[in-house]
Design a protein around this motif. Structure first.
Motif, PDB file in Angstrom:
ATOM      1  N   ALA A   9      39.653  14.874  55.302  1.00 35.30           N
ATOM      2  CA  ALA A   9      40.578  14.626  56.410  1.00 35.30           C
ATOM      3  C   ALA A   9      41.284  13.282  56.247  1.00 35.30           C
ATOM      4  O   ALA A   9      42.486  13.168  56.524  1.00 35.30           O
ATOM      5  N   TYR A  10      40.563  12.284  55.790  1.00 31.97           N
ATOM      6  CA  TYR A  10      41.164  10.963  55.561  1.00 31.97           C
ATOM      7  C   TYR A  10      42.269  11.042  54.517  1.00 31.97           C
ATOM      8  O   TYR A  10      43.338  10.454  54.688  1.00 31.97           O
ATOM      9  N   PHE A  11      42.012  11.761  53.424  1.00 32.19           N
ATOM     10  CA  PHE A  11      43.040  11.895  52.392  1.00 32.19           C
ATOM     11  C   PHE A  11      44.277  12.606  52.914  1.00 32.19           C
ATOM     12  O   PHE A  11      45.401  12.222  52.604  1.00 32.19           O
ATOM     13  N   VAL A  12      44.082  13.639  53.718  1.00 33.08           N
ATOM     14  CA  VAL A  12      45.222  14.375  54.268  1.00 33.08           C
ATOM     15  C   VAL A  12      46.007  13.494  55.233  1.00 33.08           C
ATOM     16  O   VAL A  12      47.239  13.382  55.138  1.00 33.08           O
ATOM     17  N   ILE A  13      45.311  12.847  56.138  1.00 30.36           N
ATOM     18  CA  ILE A  13      45.989  12.024  57.152  1.00 30.36           C
ATOM     19  C   ILE A  13      46.664  10.816  56.516  1.00 30.36           C
ATOM     20  O   ILE A  13      47.809  10.484  56.861  1.00 30.36           O
ATOM     21  N   SER A  14      46.002  10.159  55.574  1.00 29.70           N
ATOM     22  CA  SER A  14      46.613   8.983  54.943  1.00 29.70           C
ATOM     23  C   SER A  14      47.830   9.369  54.113  1.00 29.70           C
ATOM     24  O   SER A  14      48.790   8.601  54.028  1.00 29.70           O
ATOM     25  N   LEU A  31      49.842  11.992  54.760  1.00 28.59           N
ATOM     26  CA  LEU A  31      50.917  12.372  55.689  1.00 28.59           C
ATOM     27  C   LEU A  31      51.508  11.162  56.411  1.00 28.59           C
ATOM     28  O   LEU A  31      52.661  11.197  56.837  1.00 28.59           O
ATOM     29  N   SER A  32      50.731  10.093  56.542  1.00 28.48           N
ATOM     30  CA  SER A  32      51.241   8.907  57.231  1.00 28.48           C
ATOM     31  C   SER A  32      52.124   8.045  56.336  1.00 28.48           C
ATOM     32  O   SER A  32      52.876   7.218  56.836  1.00 28.48           O
ATOM     33  N   HIS A  33      52.040   8.213  55.028  1.00 34.01           N
ATOM     34  CA  HIS A  33      52.894   7.496  54.077  1.00 34.01           C
ATOM     35  C   HIS A  33      53.795   8.514  53.381  1.00 34.01           C
ATOM     36  O   HIS A  33      53.360   9.168  52.435  1.00 34.01           O
ATOM     37  N   ASN A  72      45.711   0.296  52.406  1.00 32.42           N
ATOM     38  CA  ASN A  72      45.185   1.368  53.257  1.00 32.42           C
ATOM     39  C   ASN A  72      44.082   0.923  54.211  1.00 32.42           C
ATOM     40  O   ASN A  72      43.746   1.648  55.140  1.00 32.42           O
ATOM     41  N   GLY A  73      43.470  -0.198  53.969  1.00 28.08           N
ATOM     42  CA  GLY A  73      42.329  -0.604  54.784  1.00 28.08           C
ATOM     43  C   GLY A  73      41.026  -0.178  54.127  1.00 28.08           C
ATOM     44  O   GLY A  73      41.006   0.450  53.070  1.00 28.08           O
ATOM     45  N   ILE A  74      39.936  -0.487  54.788  1.00 26.88           N
ATOM     46  CA  ILE A  74      38.620  -0.291  54.200  1.00 26.88           C
ATOM     47  C   ILE A  74      37.973   1.045  54.594  1.00 26.88           C
ATOM     48  O   ILE A  74      36.924   1.407  54.075  1.00 26.88           O
ATOM     49  N   LEU A  75      38.606   1.813  55.457  1.00 30.34           N
ATOM     50  CA  LEU A  75      38.009   3.057  55.953  1.00 30.34           C
ATOM     51  C   LEU A  75      37.715   4.040  54.828  1.00 30.34           C
ATOM     52  O   LEU A  75      36.639   4.636  54.772  1.00 30.34           O
ATOM     53  N   GLY A  76      38.653   4.243  53.923  1.00 34.86           N
ATOM     54  CA  GLY A  76      38.441   5.182  52.818  1.00 34.86           C
ATOM     55  C   GLY A  76      37.280   4.781  51.942  1.00 34.86           C
ATOM     56  O   GLY A  76      36.456   5.618  51.555  1.00 34.86           O
ATOM     57  N   ALA A  77      37.197   3.511  51.607  1.00 38.51           N
ATOM     58  CA  ALA A  77      36.089   3.027  50.784  1.00 38.51           C
ATOM     59  C   ALA A  77      34.756   3.195  51.514  1.00 38.51           C
ATOM     60  O   ALA A  77      33.745   3.527  50.897  1.00 38.51           O
ATOM     61  N   PHE A  78      34.757   2.987  52.818  1.00 41.61           N
ATOM     62  CA  PHE A  78      33.528   3.166  53.601  1.00 41.61           C
ATOM     63  C   PHE A  78      33.086   4.631  53.598  1.00 41.61           C
ATOM     64  O   PHE A  78      31.898   4.919  53.416  1.00 41.61           O
ATOM     65  N   ILE A  79      34.015   5.557  53.780  1.00 42.43           N
ATOM     66  CA  ILE A  79      33.661   6.978  53.805  1.00 42.43           C
ATOM     67  C   ILE A  79      33.138   7.418  52.441  1.00 42.43           C
ATOM     68  O   ILE A  79      32.158   8.160  52.354  1.00 42.43           O
ATOM     69  N   ILE A  80      33.781   6.958  51.376  1.00 44.34           N
ATOM     70  CA  ILE A  80      33.325   7.315  50.030  1.00 44.34           C
ATOM     71  C   ILE A  80      31.926   6.755  49.784  1.00 44.34           C
ATOM     72  O   ILE A  80      31.055   7.444  49.236  1.00 44.34           O
ATOM     73  N   THR A  81      31.691   5.521  50.195  1.00 47.36           N
ATOM     74  CA  THR A  81      30.369   4.910  50.027  1.00 47.36           C
ATOM     75  C   THR A  81      29.315   5.666  50.825  1.00 47.36           C
ATOM     76  O   THR A  81      28.206   5.913  50.330  1.00 47.36           O
ATOM     77  N   LEU A  82      29.649   6.049  52.043  1.00 48.38           N
ATOM     78  CA  LEU A  82      28.720   6.814  52.873  1.00 48.38           C
ATOM     79  C   LEU A  82      28.401   8.158  52.236  1.00 48.38           C
ATOM     80  O   LEU A  82      27.230   8.568  52.172  1.00 48.38           O
TER      81      LEU A  82
END
Length: 118
Positions: A23-28, A30-32, A86-96
């Motif tokens: 979902a993060y990949f899709v939303i990010s 579409l936002s750019h 992009n911020g740190i959210l993507g890296a956090f989700i991948i790490t999780l």
């Protein structure tokens, strides 16, 4: 806590992180907006390798889950380069996702050993 319970919790978090990452990949994407290439193509490029592991996530194929973790390292490297943008959210989700999947593999094997032992 027994390994069987740990396995269930790590599987639930892994599934949630897997869905959140897609979902993060899709939303990010579409936002750019991308001028030269359509957004659908970029979404496909980002998500196609991960969608290949959907069956492994569903059926808990441990070897394929381990391979997914190797693929996640590539995603993590790319995402870290784009943290300022992009911020740190993507890296956090991948790490999780990486951490919980590796723990799920470990605890799944330990739970099987517990059942065999008695």
């Amino acid at each position: 806590m027994l390994y069987q319970q740990k396995r269930k919790y790590s599987r639930a978090v892994s599934l949630a992180a897997y869905i959140a990452l897609i979902a993060y990949f899709v939303i990010s994407t579409l936002s750019h907006p991308y001028a030269e290439v359509g957004s659908i193509v970029i979404i496909g490029i980002k998500c196609f390798p991960l969608l290949g592991f959907a069956l492994a996530m569903y059926k808990q194929h441990l070897r394929q889950l381990a391979w997914m973790c190797f693929v996640l390292l590539i995603y993590f490297t790319i995402e870290i380069m784009y943290v300022p943008v992009n911020g740190i959210l993507g890296a956090f989700i991948i790490t999780l996702l990486y951490t919980t999947t590796m723990l799920h593999i470990r605890w799944h094997n330990r739970a099987n050993e517990e059942l065999k032992a008695g």
